[in-house]
Each structure stands twice: as C-alpha cells, then as structure tokens.
Scaffold this motif. Sequence first.
Motif, PDB file in Angstrom:
ATOM      1  N   ARG A  93       0.848  -1.188   0.000  1.00  0.00           N
ATOM      2  CA  ARG A  93       0.000   0.000   0.000  1.00  0.00           C
ATOM      3  C   ARG A  93       0.885   1.239   0.000  1.00  0.00           C
ATOM      4  O   ARG A  93       1.730   1.410   0.872  1.00  0.00           O
ATOM      5  CB  ARG A  93      -0.928   0.026   1.197  1.00  0.00           C
ATOM      6  N   TYR A  97      -3.160   0.230  -3.166  1.00  0.00           N
ATOM      7  CA  TYR A  97      -2.399  -1.023  -3.221  1.00  0.00           C
ATOM      8  C   TYR A  97      -1.815  -1.174  -4.616  1.00  0.00           C
ATOM      9  O   TYR A  97      -2.530  -1.097  -5.614  1.00  0.00           O
ATOM     10  CB  TYR A  97      -3.284  -2.227  -2.893  1.00  0.00           C
ATOM     11  N   GLU A 120      -8.765  -2.783  -2.620  1.00  0.00           N
ATOM     12  CA  GLU A 120      -8.737  -3.546  -1.379  1.00  0.00           C
ATOM     13  C   GLU A 120      -9.617  -4.787  -1.497  1.00  0.00           C
ATOM     14  O   GLU A 120      -9.297  -5.841  -0.947  1.00  0.00           O
ATOM     15  CB  GLU A 120      -9.192  -2.671  -0.211  1.00  0.00           C
TER      16      GLU A 120
END
Length: 145
Positions: A93, A97, A120
């Motif tokens: 991250r 990410y 995510e």
Amino acid sequence: MAKRLDLNIFNSGVKVVKIGQLTKDIIDFLDLQCIPCDIVLWHDRLEYIEKHKSDFESEVDFYKHIELIPDIIENFDYIGKHPSDNSIQFIKRIDKYMLVGIRLKASGNLSLLSSYPITEEYLKKYIQSGTVWSYNEVKKNSNAK
C-alpha cells in the motif's frame, strides 16, 4: 528511505536495470523451484506498464508509484503466487495497493511482468483464495526454520 527506480536511466541507452532480489525466504515460503536471484526491469516493459496510466489519478501519480517498484519488492505488505500464470506478486500500500508481477523461471534473473493498482476488495479475494499472504506470515515462517 524508500528505494526508487530512476526512470531516466533508460534514456541513456540502458536496456535493463536491477529492481530487486528474490530471496531464499520468499522461495521457501512460496515453495518455488528456483534459487535466489536478481529481479530486473527491461526497458520495453516500462512501455507495457504505461497502459495502466489511466488507472491512476494523474500521470504524476502513475510515475510516483512506478518509481517505487524497488521498494514494493523489498518492503512488500503482501506476497502471492498466481495460480495459473507462473508469476509471483508483491503488493504494497502506497496511496493505493500496488501489485508488482514477476515472471518465474527455473534459472537466471527474473523479469518484471507488470505493475498496476488493485483495490482492497481484490486484495481480500486473493487472501481468501489462499494465493496471497501477509509479510508477517512470511517472516513467521522464516523465523520458524
């Protein structure tokens, strides 16, 4: 200090640059059939990665994340083994990410396949499917040996 990739290096005629290393701990954890080696980026892969520019908020954001590929490899939050395309994935991250895919092979240096942001939700799917593990799981495994 985060390791950064100097993207201007390719303007000087350099064709390949080391961006990381596949370590014994990772090899053992992922049960790979190879030895520790360098991970490299070929100049033409950078052009391929640029197709993901639209996945970022701006061109500046894109280059910021691409320059951090060496840091993503060395200081990953998650690591995975793709179930079908013979690659490993380093995930970290930053602002989002970032996934760095590395093509596996039995010998010689490994090459960057691609790099792009993931959500995510995708990361959670990878974890639930058992193809991605946290950095802590890798460290716990290497300390147990």
